[in-house]
Design an enzyme around this catalytic site. Structure first.
Site, PDB file in Angstrom:
ATOM      1  N   LEU A 151      -9.289 -40.876  -7.028  1.00 35.10           N
ATOM      2  CA  LEU A 151      -8.002 -41.341  -7.552  1.00 35.10           C
ATOM      3  C   LEU A 151      -7.850 -41.066  -9.057  1.00 35.10           C
ATOM      4  O   LEU A 151      -6.903 -41.523  -9.686  1.00 35.10           O
ATOM      5  CB  LEU A 151      -7.799 -42.832  -7.249  1.00 35.10           C
ATOM      6  CG  LEU A 151      -7.771 -43.193  -5.751  1.00 35.10           C
ATOM      7  CD1 LEU A 151      -7.606 -44.701  -5.561  1.00 35.10           C
ATOM      8  CD2 LEU A 151      -6.666 -42.453  -5.004  1.00 35.10           C
ATOM      9  N   ASP A 187      -6.573 -33.422 -12.824  1.00 32.52           N
ATOM     10  CA  ASP A 187      -6.614 -34.881 -13.022  1.00 32.52           C
ATOM     11  C   ASP A 187      -6.131 -35.281 -14.423  1.00 32.52           C
ATOM     12  O   ASP A 187      -5.221 -36.114 -14.546  1.00 32.52           O
ATOM     13  CB  ASP A 187      -8.029 -35.426 -12.772  1.00 32.52           C
ATOM     14  CG  ASP A 187      -8.374 -35.496 -11.287  1.00 32.52           C
ATOM     15  OD1 ASP A 187      -7.656 -34.873 -10.487  1.00 32.52           O
ATOM     16  OD2 ASP A 187      -9.364 -36.161 -10.936  1.00 32.52           O
TER      17      ASP A 187
HETATM   18  O1  PMV Z   1     -12.128 -35.888  -8.900  1.00 30.66           O
HETATM   19  P1  PMV Z   1     -11.229 -35.824  -7.695  1.00 30.66           P
HETATM   20  O2  PMV Z   1     -11.843 -36.355  -6.463  1.00 30.66           O
HETATM   21  O3  PMV Z   1      -9.880 -36.347  -7.972  1.00 30.66           O
HETATM   22  O4  PMV Z   1     -11.017 -34.254  -7.386  1.00 30.66           O
HETATM   23  C1  PMV Z   1     -10.238 -33.430  -8.186  1.00 30.66           C
HETATM   24  C2  PMV Z   1      -9.731 -32.262  -7.430  1.00 30.66           C
HETATM   25  C3  PMV Z   1     -10.673 -31.066  -7.238  1.00 30.66           C
HETATM   26  O5  PMV Z   1      -9.821 -29.989  -6.895  1.00 30.66           O
HETATM   27  C4  PMV Z   1     -11.653 -31.304  -6.114  1.00 30.66           C
HETATM   28  C5  PMV Z   1     -11.441 -30.741  -8.502  1.00 30.66           C
HETATM   29  C6  PMV Z   1     -10.598 -30.165  -9.625  1.00 30.66           C
HETATM   30  O6  PMV Z   1     -11.056 -30.250 -10.773  1.00 30.66           O
HETATM   31  O7  PMV Z   1      -9.510 -29.634  -9.378  1.00 30.66           O
END
Ligand code: PMV
Length: 315
Positions: free
Chosen positions: A101, A147
């Site tokens: 998240l 993120d």
């Molecule tokens: O950290 P998470 O679980 O929100 O994953 C982010 C998304 C990924 O594509 C798996 C990693 C990234 O940096 O884009």
């Protein structure tokens, strides 16, 4: 200088394109209405002290590697303004940790904003994003930046690594039910797993990633038309692609199946997989039923909606 500064930043759910986004494919991500709050106070010495007891899973966040990005952010912000000083940084969060998240990015983004505000300097959103991305690299190795981007800018955005974030202006809210397997995992490990699969079966994995790109483009059109049925179908296909690259597991699939049985238009894992959370798109009148079905299948569930606001200075 202020005696105290506080900033907040939202959590997120990836609607389409996790993992594929690491390889420059298009992804769609939405900031949600749960936030991290970071409060910063100056210290009389030059030590940086981070307090995270208020976070829902303190033992996890106090591991050295999880706090490292915040130290790095603090040092970068201070040095970019030529300051040498100590800080007390306190983190409060209602975002579950290490379940996809975006809690670590939200902490990094809110910390950058809070520290620069303490110094009486306003970092731009682009600068906050860049600082948080650099700090994330220390923990995840090869993050796409999705993120920190959504936590900084908020709302519903498309994201491509080579192009950055673009706001999607969608009138309607998207009723999303989040289901948490409560299995913590490392994003960096899951990124490595996909990279190994790609090295072993490049022709196959690259085609799956191309399908991911086509899927995200179709999803943008469905969002623009307000076609919730198509959006749900595309989420189901996205989940199947994520299963194919090896990032789903039994606990995730159980929650996805329960959500679909309870009438979700579509459901998929969200984030890096290997545990963590699923999301289900549900007609508004059905969100409670879907949330209950996820809980009965052993997950923790909550209903959420979009947060238009990204990072925000509070005081
Ligand atoms: O950290 P998470 O679980 O929100 O994953 C982010 C998304 C990924 O594509 C798996 C990693 C990234 O940096 O884009």
């Amino acid at each position: 200088m202020k005696a105290l500064s506080r900033a907040s930043a939202p959590a997120k759910v990836i609607l389409f394109g996790e993992h594929f986004v690491v390889y420059d494919k298009l992804a769609i991500v939405m900031a949600i209405d749960r936030r991290v709050y970071v409060t910063v106070r100056p210290r009389s010495d030059d030590r940086i002290f981070i307090e995270s007891e208020a976070i829902s899973a303190p033992a996890e966040l106090s591991k050295g590697d999880k706090l490292k990005p915040i130290y790095l952010i603090a040092e970068s912000v201070l040095s970019s303004y030529g300051k040498r000083m100590g800080l007390n940084i306190s983190i409060e969060s209602s975002i579950p940790i290490s379940v996809g998240l975006g809690s670590s990015a939200a902490v990094a983004v809110a910390s950058a904003a809070a520290i620069s505000n303490l110094l009486g300097e306003g970092l731009s959103k682009d600068e906050i994003f860049r600082l948080a991305l650099e700090a994330e690299k220390v923990v995840h190795g090869n993050p796409s930046g999705i993120d920190p981007a959504v936590s900084t800018y908020g709302g519903l955005i498309t994201y491509r690594r080579g192009e950055g974030a673009k706001r999607l202006n969608i009138e309607r809210d998207l009723p999303i039910v989040v289901g948490n397997t409560c299995i913590e995992r490392s994003t960096g490990d899951m990124i490595s797993l996909v990279s190994r699969a790609r090295r072993s079966y490049p022709d196959i994995i690259d085609r799956i990633m191309d399908a991911g790109e086509a899927l995200a483009r179709s999803a943008v059109k469905a969002l623009e038309k307000g076609d919730m049925k198509a959006l749900g179908d595309l989420m189901n296909i996205n989940h199947a692609l994520l299963c194919a690259i090896g990032v789903s597991n039994e606990a995730i699939d159980k929650l996805v199946a329960a959500a679909r049985r309870a009438g979700a238009l579509g459901a998929k894992l969200t984030g890096a997989g290997g545990g963590g959370c699923i999301i289900a798109l549900s007609p508004p009148e059905n969100t409670r039923r879907v949330a209950e079905a996820i809980a009965n299948a052993g997950g923790e569930s909550f209903i959420t909606g979009m947060s238009l606001e990204g990072v925000r200075v509070e005081v």
